[in-house]
Design an enzyme around this catalytic site. Structure first.
Site, short mmCIF file in Angstrom:
data_model
loop_
_atom_site.label_atom_id
_atom_site.label_comp_id
_atom_site.label_asym_id
_atom_site.label_seq_id
_atom_site.Cartn_x
_atom_site.Cartn_y
_atom_site.Cartn_z
N CYS A 104 5.69 -5.61 -2.84
CA CYS A 104 6.88 -4.94 -3.36
C CYS A 104 8.03 -5.84 -2.92
O CYS A 104 8.41 -5.83 -1.75
CB CYS A 104 7.01 -3.53 -2.78
SG CYS A 104 8.59 -2.75 -3.23
N CYS A 107 11.51 -3.73 -1.86
CA CYS A 107 11.54 -2.91 -0.65
C CYS A 107 10.14 -3.03 -0.07
O CYS A 107 9.77 -4.14 0.31
CB CYS A 107 12.01 -1.48 -0.89
SG CYS A 107 11.24 -0.57 -2.23
N SER A 108 9.37 -1.99 0.01
CA SER A 108 8.00 -2.15 0.50
C SER A 108 7.13 -1.00 0.02
O SER A 108 6.31 -0.46 0.77
CB SER A 108 7.97 -2.24 2.03
OG SER A 108 8.64 -3.41 2.46
N CYS A 109 7.27 -0.63 -1.26
CA CYS A 109 6.49 0.47 -1.83
C CYS A 109 5.00 0.18 -1.72
O CYS A 109 4.56 -0.95 -1.94
CB CYS A 109 6.86 0.67 -3.29
SG CYS A 109 8.60 1.12 -3.52
#
Lengths: 199, 210, 210, 199
Positions: A104, A107-109
């Site tokens: 991601c 962000c860090s999905c």
């Protein structure tokens, strides 16, 4: 601010978190055990062992595998792994021709219900910046050498779909049961930066 | 916004190191910060997840890169709870005993061009062009695919358009698409061979290939 | 490289504040750092100014944004003096009594496509297209003009190509051009009106408009 | 490094600079007074007062103005302001129709001999990022309101040409001599983020 001159230092992050929690408590906005329950849930329900179970089942049961590739969320839910929201989970099948890897960049999905809360390396600017641009070199540096003839497909979790990689079953695991197979599937393999290897 | 969060393809970063047996949380405050966001979004519903993502994006770029993941997470939560009037910054600074960095204010986004269709406009196999746009507010179209051509690999479901939801505007749904780009289309001379990148894009980020 | 130094057009930054009666140097170490670069380039000729610029670009992005100007400057100088074997990092750490951050190593650049012409290829008034390239090493073509069309406002002099000089490769000269871009061409929907940006570009960064 | 965990703190920057200077001294690479002379030179020769003199002369002498716009380095050298290397200096004339402003987005290149070593704000990521994208809004925020009909031309010092703005002479300075005129030309006006105003 045009530069870092003469700025007071920030309060330490642990103090800032405590400050916000106390401010919310003082306003009566924090029900008893609410925060504790969320932490417990994160530690117990969001676990790459869930994805490992899903993978092991798919390796053993061709019909489950087909259901998993058709609807990742429903097939995971069959094993009791349900996303908090009605998540759209797409499972990416590694083959001899194509290797999939997830990121991601913005962000860090991540698919929490099967992969767990993502690890530090996945959330790092280093991984987010590099894997979409130089996946082969980066995977090699992370210990995964892919033959040139294997195409790499990088999936950027920029929308609401969540992804999980279905790794290839390693040789030398013939006759293993689901539990034993699940035991060798790592979080890194579910993200696609590692293969599953038989010990 | 074309912010520091949009890191895809940026060079100059070092090694990615995997921590063996990494715990879910490294410090107690990380776990509390995690849970406080659940409180903000799900319990008191002070903001939605798109607003949360945008709040993190609005952090000062130097702070963003210096902070660990949960410090970014927490800064987004604290920023929104202050912006929504749940707590005040002065209160937080007094309780923390020092400076309490928050993200910068959002752009004043009043409306966003969206596509009204209920049926998906594109089908699997279609070649699409990503619009070359520079939204002032929240968006989920990374810079590295803007102005680039790709092929629809899968028509995904319809989801809320983040460019609206990130500013608490109307809950408009649009189809999303998994669009596959050849590495060469994205990175030209720097591309590795036999690689593609699939990006999940809302319909209004795309136009038909001309 | 598409590094953190290439900041033009990035959003998320705050106010620009002018310091009244700003001194040339704020601290003694800034003045010494300034002079040490003159020593490195002009006196002992350990490296050239292009290598210096590239060394700063190679800093860790978080360090780059957190550092003040002269800390970036100094980090470039120290990095090159270590890379060129004038001093060792161990020696610097021992003398400094602590960690001594340097920039990351350069890419292994062996050659760069340049244009051999002695006469300028373009003339004032020509429309040119900036090549959409992603060099691994040093370059001076900012990302925000790559793939964009502009008009040559002035044919400038010939200067050393930084993509070569930044890696201590041959001192090849090429004409440079002041190329004017409409804001709309660069920032599309985000452009202000009645504005242009002029960028100073080497000939090999450009191709004729198709 | 995938994150800021468990990293020893850096030695303070002043200590790092001292360390490098001492290491070079120990190798006999620092001639006596070399560093001091460079600092002195920076503080005495690189001064926006030089550019202010050039501007004042150009306001008073149309022939000098023409020479300055034709060859900035030669015209500056007439007044004794010579760049260290044979610099290509282009002077940008502000008019009622066009306002010029200078930046270096990728580092902080500046015409030292006439503008001086650049100030903190010019070297800040804030200025470098914003002025090429939203010059009108940024200049307004910095106190320079330009009428909509004035076009803004931003010059990015991405190559080896150095730039200096020739600001417009303000009303109310009729009959002033060169010294008095030079006294109101600021560094900010030479860069293009301010007008020259008569006090």
């Amino acid at each position: 601010m045009s530069g870092p001159r003469k700025r007071d230092p920030d309060a330490p992050i642990a103090e800032r978190v405590r400050a916000l929690e106390e401010a919310l408590h003082a306003k009566g906005l924090v029900p008893e055990d609410f925060l504790e329950k969320r932490v417990e849930e994160a530690q117990e329900n969001f676990d790459p062992k869930n994805g490992a179970r899903v993978v092991a089942r798919a390796w053993l049961d061709p019909q489950y595998r087909a259901r998993l590739l058709a609807d990742g969320a429903a097939a995971s839910a069959e094993l009791g792994f349900r996303a908090a929201n009605s998540e759209y989970l797409v499972v990416l099948e590694n083959t001899d021709a194509v290797h999939n890897v997830i990121v991601c960049t913005q962000c860090s999905c991540t698919a929490w219900s099967v992969i767990g809360l993502p690890p530090d390396w996945y959330k790092s600017p280093e991984y987010r910046a590099r894997v979409v641009r130089e996946p082969r070199a980066l995977l090699r540096a992370m210990g995964l050498e892919l033959p040139d003839e294997v195409a790499i497909r990088v999936w950027d979790t920029s929308g609401e779909t969540r992804f999980m990689v279905l790794p290839q079953r390693p040789a030398g695991t013939e006759g293993w049961n689901e539990e034993r197979l699940a035991g060798i599937v790592t979080r890194e393999a579910l993200i696609g930066v590692a293969r599953v290897v038989a010990p | 916004m074309d912010g520091i969060h949009d890191l895809g393809g940026m060079s100059g970063f070092g090694a990615v190191e995997i921590e063996p047996n990494e715990p879910v949380f490294h410090e107690r405050w990380e776990a509390r910060a995690f849970a406080l966001n659940m409180l903000g979004i799900r319990l008191i519903e002070a903001y939605n997840v798109h607003e949360y993502r945008h709040a993190v994006e609005r952090m000062d770029p130097a702070h963003y890169l210096a902070a660990s993941y949960y410090e970014r997470w927490f800064t987004g939560v604290a920023t929104l709870l202050v912006e929504k009037g749940v707590v005040t910054r002065a209160e937080l600074e007094a309780r923390a005993g020092g400076r309490f960095p928050l993200a910068r204010p959002p752009a004043d986004v009043k409306s966003v061009r969206v596509t009204p269709r209920a049926q998906p406009r594109f089908a699997a196999g279609d070649t699409v062009l990503v619009r070359d746009i520079h939204p002032a507010g929240h968006t989920r179209v990374p810079r590295y695919v803007r102005g680039r051509r790709g092929v629809v690999a899968r028509v995904s479901r319809a989801f809320e358009v983040p460019d609206l939801a990130g500013h608490a505007l109307s809950a408009h749904l649009e189809h999303t698409y998994h669009v596959e780009f050849e590495a060469r289309e994205l990175w030209t001379d720097a591309a590795e061979s036999r690689e593609t990148v699939v990006v999940d894009l809302w319909e209004s980020y795309l136009e038909a290939n001309r």
